[in-house]
Enzyme design. Structure first.
Site: not given
Ligand code: NAD
Length: 454
Positions: A209, A243
Site C-alpha cells: 500500500e 496517502c
C-alpha cells in the site's frame, strides 16, 4: 525475542491449529475492539503527541474507523470463512467443487506513521479474521503510537499467536531476512521496492500500500464553493500527511482565481486568522519531513499561507500558483500541507498530464459534465477515484482500496482485507461411483483417434 524466535513461536501456534476455529478468531477480534475502546484516551493522547492530531480527526479517521471495521468483521466472519461452492461445468456435474478459505500462516504487517493505528490494526484484524498468526511492525517514526501498540497488544491478544516487533530500519531489515507466508506493507514506494525484493527471495506474496501524487481535475461546470471545501478538507486534514490527499490541482486560470479567493475565506473560517493556534490543524511528523516540505515552498508563488515555524514543525495551509510541471514540488509526493496549482487549457491536457506520470493512488474529478468525467476515468489509470469529492472512496468498505504500479500492489478494506490474507484453495471432490468412471474412460491409454476427439 529475536525475529527467528518470534517466528518459531508463531509457527508453532499456527501449526497447532489454534487460530483456525472461527470462535477463536472472533474472540481475538473482540479483544482487539476492547483494547481500543478501553484505551481510547491513550490512543488520542498518542496521536496528539506524534502528530498534533485533533480529537475530531483522531476519533473519526482512526478510532471509529477501526471500530466500524471490527464490527463489520464480527458481523460477517461466519459467512466469509465458509467454503465457497463455485458453478459446476457440465463435465463436473457428478462432482463437488469447493474453494476453501485457507489462512496463509505467519504473516508480517508493517505500518506507516501518518495514521499509525488504522494502517496497522485494520490489516491486523483482517489477518486474524483469516486465521493467521501475525507479527506487527508499527512505524517507529510515530513514537508514542508505536509504544502504545507495543504495550497494549500483548495484554489483550493471545501472545502465542500475535506479536509486536518494534524498531526502525535495522530491526526491519533483520525481520525481512526471515521467511513469512505473507507480507502486508504500508509506506513509501521506495521502501516498497525493498520489501518486494526481500519477499521475492522466499517467493512470499505481498500487498504493498504505497503513495504517489494524486491529482485533482476541476472544470468550470463544478460547484466551486463545494469543490473548494472538499478539496481543502482532503488536503489539509492531518496537515496533508494522508496517502490519498489531493497532491496537486489541474484547472484553467479562471477556475484557479476563484479557487484561491474562496480558499482564503474558507481557511479563515476553519482555522482562524492564524492556523498555528488552531487545535484542528496538525503538525509535520519530524524535522526531516519538515525540512523537506519547507523547501517546496520556494516553488512558484505563494497564493495562500506559506508561513512556517520550525520549533513546532508547523507549515501553514498553503496554495502555490505559477507552478510548472518540472518544478521540484511536482517531482515527489508532497505529503504535507501544500497544494500547487497547474494551469491547463482543457480535459485532454489533464489526461495527458496525468498519463505522463507514475500511476497515482487516487484521482479526483470535479465536474457536472458526465461525458468529461467518463472520458477522464476511462483514459487514465490510478488506484481509486472519487468524483466530486476527495478521499471518501477510501471510507466505503465495499470498495477495494489499493494502488496500481508505483502506488501499490493488491488491495484491502472490508471483505477485501479478509481475502487478502486468505489463500483460495481449490478442491475438486470426485466419488468412486462407477458411472463417473465409465464417463471418464477416454482419458486412459491406449489412446485412439476416437478417444482423442470424444
Ligand atoms: P516509510 O516507507 O518510510 O516507512 C513505512 C514503514 O517501513 C515503517 O514501519 C518503517 O519502519 C519501515 N521502513 C522504512 N525504511 C525502511 C527500510 N529501508 N527497510 C525496511 N523497512 C523500512 O513510509 P512512511 O514515511 O512511514 O509513510 C509515508 C508514505 O507512505 C507516503 O508515500 C504515503 O503515501 C504512503 N502511505 C500509503 C498508504 C496507503 O494506504 N497506500 C497509507 C499511508 C501512507
Amino acid at each position: 525475542m529475536n525475529p527467528k524466535e518470534i517466528i518459531a513461536l508463531l509457527r508453532n501456534s499456527f501449526e497447532s491449529g489454534k487460530t483456525r476455529p472461527v470462535e477463536y478468531r472472533i474472540q481475538q477480534i473482540k479483544n482487539l475492539k476492547k483494547m481500543i475502546v478501553e484505551n481510547e484516551e491513550k490512543f488520542l493522547q498518542a496521536l496528539k503527541t506524534d502528530l498534533h492530531k485533533s480529537r475530531h480527526e483522531s476519533i473519526v479517521m482512526e478510532i471509529q474507523f477501526l471500530i466500524n471495521d471490527l464490527e463489520n468483521i464480527l458481523a460477517e466472519i461466519r459467512d466469509w470463512v465458509k467454503p465457497e461452492k463455485p458453478k459446476k461445468p457440465l463435465v463436473n456435474i457428478l462432482d463437488n467443487l469447493y474453494i476453501f478459505n485457507d489462512p496463509y500462516g505467519v504473516v508480517l504487517v508493517i505500518g506507516a506513521w501518518n495514521y499509525p493505528f488504522q494502517l496497522l490494526l485494520m490489516p491486523f484484524a483482517g489477518a486474524i479474521a483469516a486465521g493467521n498468526c501475525v507479527i506487527l511492525k508499527p512505524s517507529e517514526v510515530a513514537t508514542a503510537c508505536c509504544n502504545l501498540v507495543s504495550t497494549l497488544v500483548p495484554k489483550y491478544l493471545d501472545p502465542d499467536s500475535y506479536k509486536v516487533y518494534a524498531g526502525g530500519i535495522p530491526e526491519t531489515t533483520l525481520l525481512l531476512k526471515e521467511k513469512f507466508d505473507y507480507i502486508f506493507y504500508t509506506g513509501s514506494s521506495n521502501v516498497g521496492k525493498i520489501i518486494s525484493e526481500a519477499a521475492s527471495k522466499h517467493l512470499t506474496p505481498v500487498t504493498l500500500e504505497l503513495g504517489g501524487k494524486s491529482p485533482v481535475y476541476i472544470d468550470k461546470t463544478a460547484d466551486i464553493n463545494m469543490a473548494v471545501k472538499r478539496i481543502l478538507w482532503g488536503k489539509f486534514a492531518n496537515a496533508g500527511q494522508t496517502c490519498v490527499a489531493p497532491d496537486y490541482l489541474l484547472c484553467s486560470k479562471d477556475v484557479e482565481q476563484k479557487f484561491v479567493e474562496i480558499s482564503k475565506v474558507i481557511l479563515k473560517k476553519w482555522y482562524g486568522n492564524d492556523p498555528k493556534k488552531s487545535l484542528d490543524f496538525g503538525r509535520i511528523i519530524n524535522d526531516n519531513h519538515f525540512k523537506r516540505i519547507e523547501k517546496l515552498l520556494n516553488n512558484g508563488s505563494v497564493a495562500v499561507g506559506g508561513e512556517t515555524d520550525a520549533s513546532e514543525r508547523y507549515i501553514a495551509p498553503t496554495i502555490l500558483t505559477n507552478i510548472s510541471s518540472n518544478d521540484p514540488v511536482m517531482m515527489e509526493e508532497i505529503f504535507g500541507p501544500i497544494l500547487p496549482i497547474i494551469n491547463i487549457d482543457n480535459l485532454y491536457d489533464a489526461i495527458s498530464f496525468i498519463n505522463k506520470r507514475e500511476k497515482p493512488l487516487a484521482m479526483y474529478i470535479f465536474s457536472k459534465n458526465k461525458k468529461d468525467v467518463d472520458l477522464l476515468i476511462q483514459n487514465t489509470s490510478c488506484g481509486g477515484i472519487t468524483v466530486n469529492d476527495t478521499v471518501m472512496h477510501l471510507a466505503v468498505d465495499t470498495l477495494p482500496f489499493g494502488g496500481i504500479g508505483n502506488s501499490g500492489i493488491g488491495n484491502y478494506h472490508g471483505k477485501y482485507t479478509f481475502d487478502t490474507f486468505t489463500h483460495k484453495k481449490s478442491c475438486l471432490y470426485k466419488s468412486f461411483a462407477l458411472i463417473g468412471e465409465k464417463l471418464g474412460q477416454a482419458r486412459y491409454p491406449p489412446y485412439s483417434e476416437r478417444k482423442t476427439r470424444l
